[in-house]
Design an enzyme around this catalytic site. Structure first.
Site, short mmCIF file in Angstrom:
data_model
loop_
_atom_site.label_atom_id
_atom_site.label_comp_id
_atom_site.label_asym_id
_atom_site.label_seq_id
_atom_site.Cartn_x
_atom_site.Cartn_y
_atom_site.Cartn_z
N GLU A 1 32.60 38.39 -17.34
CA GLU A 1 31.74 37.28 -17.78
C GLU A 1 31.69 36.25 -16.66
OE1 GLU A 1 31.15 33.77 -21.17
OE2 GLU A 1 33.08 34.80 -21.07
N ASP B 1 35.08 31.87 -13.33
CA ASP B 1 34.49 30.54 -13.20
C ASP B 1 35.19 29.85 -12.03
OD1 ASP B 1 32.75 28.79 -15.57
OD2 ASP B 1 33.61 27.65 -13.89
N ASP C 1 23.71 27.30 -15.64
CA ASP C 1 22.83 26.17 -15.31
C ASP C 1 21.51 26.76 -14.82
OD1 ASP C 1 24.94 24.30 -15.70
OD2 ASP C 1 25.78 24.96 -13.79
N LYS D 1 15.50 23.47 -9.56
CA LYS D 1 15.01 23.15 -8.21
C LYS D 1 15.46 24.14 -7.15
CE LYS D 1 14.49 18.24 -8.96
NZ LYS D 1 15.28 17.02 -9.02
N ASP E 1 19.77 29.17 -23.09
CA ASP E 1 19.00 28.22 -23.89
C ASP E 1 17.78 27.76 -23.10
OD1 ASP E 1 21.12 26.99 -22.15
OD2 ASP E 1 19.78 25.29 -22.49
#
Ligand code: SAM
Length: 220
Positions: free
Chosen positions: A51, A76, A125, A129, A160
């Site tokens: 993950e 992460d 995220d 940009k 999302d």
């Protein structure tokens, strides 16, 4: 730095299920488990799911509970978030879970080609940009290909972000990623309990704001 973060970083150093880049790629020290996760860490040859951007490791932990005959590794760069997943796995005596604190760009330093069978990217995220920073951009998929099987590696995305969802749908045919599942609204369509019963920390926040959650599963 906040006191609780420092306490978590200190405790992270004691966790047997956490491996940190500060001891390996940062020092140019080869990672000893590369190509040997199964034999040297999990002590089995069950398939490994990773993950990416796992935060507190919600999917890693939930999938590991559901699939005891598979191994799961949460990745992460933020140690204070990973602390939660490590702690949960240790308290639950979960032997099919590990965590890596690394930059995902360096994933090839930590796994051999074909060592990872499947990837999840949960609520990345969207980076509106900067395409190159998106965890589902062709640049990042190039890194994932270093560790997946040469053919048939699978990537799951839960997001999302409408922008990111549309971006992947548009990029897939150009990059020859093969769409296996495309669910625009997992809660309205409710076809797969894995998608509705497991909710990450960020997912709960976005759901409380009424956002639509989408899922894509594809061969990359
Ligand atoms: C929005 S959070 C989502 C966390 C978790 N998946 C969830 O849904 O609660 C995105 C996570 O990706 C991690 N991340 C983003 N880019 C990364 C990179 N290049 N390497 C490692 N972690 C990264 C961040 O540290 C952060 O924890």
């Amino acid at each position: 730095m906040a006191k609780h973060k420092l306490a978590r970083f200190a405790e992270n150093e004691t966790f047997g299920n956490l491996f940190q880049h500060t001891n390996y790629d940062r020092l140019n020290v080869p990672f000893p488990l590369k190509g040997k996760w199964g034999s040297e860490y999990f002590h089995n040859d069950n398939p490994i799911t990773v993950e990416l951007g796992c935060g507190k490791g919600d999917y890693t932990i939930a999938l590991a509970k559901r699939y005891p005959n598979r191994n799961f590794i949460g990745v992460d760069r933020k140690g204070a978030r990973l602390w939660r997943g490590c702690k949960d796995a240790l308290e639950g005596e979960m032997s099919n879970v590990a965590f890596l604190r690394i930059n995902i760009d360096n994933i090839g330093y930590y796994f051999a080609q074909g060592e990872v069978s499947e990837i999840w990217v949960t609520f990345p995220d969207p980076q509106p940009k900067s395409e190159r920073r998106r965890l589902v951009s062709p640049r990042f998929v190039g890194f994932y290909r270093q560790v997946l099987p040469e053919r048939g590696g699978v990537l799951n995305l839960k997001t999302d972000s409408r922008m990111l969802y549309e971006y992947v749908r548009e990029t897939a045919p150009v990059e020859h990623w093969e769409m296996l599942e495309d669910v625009e609204d997992v809660y309205a369509q409710g076809t797969n309990p894995l998608l509705t019963e497991v909710q990450t920390f960020y997912e709960k926040m976005w759901l409380s704001e009424g956002r639509t959650i989408s899922y894509i599963r594809m061969k990359i």
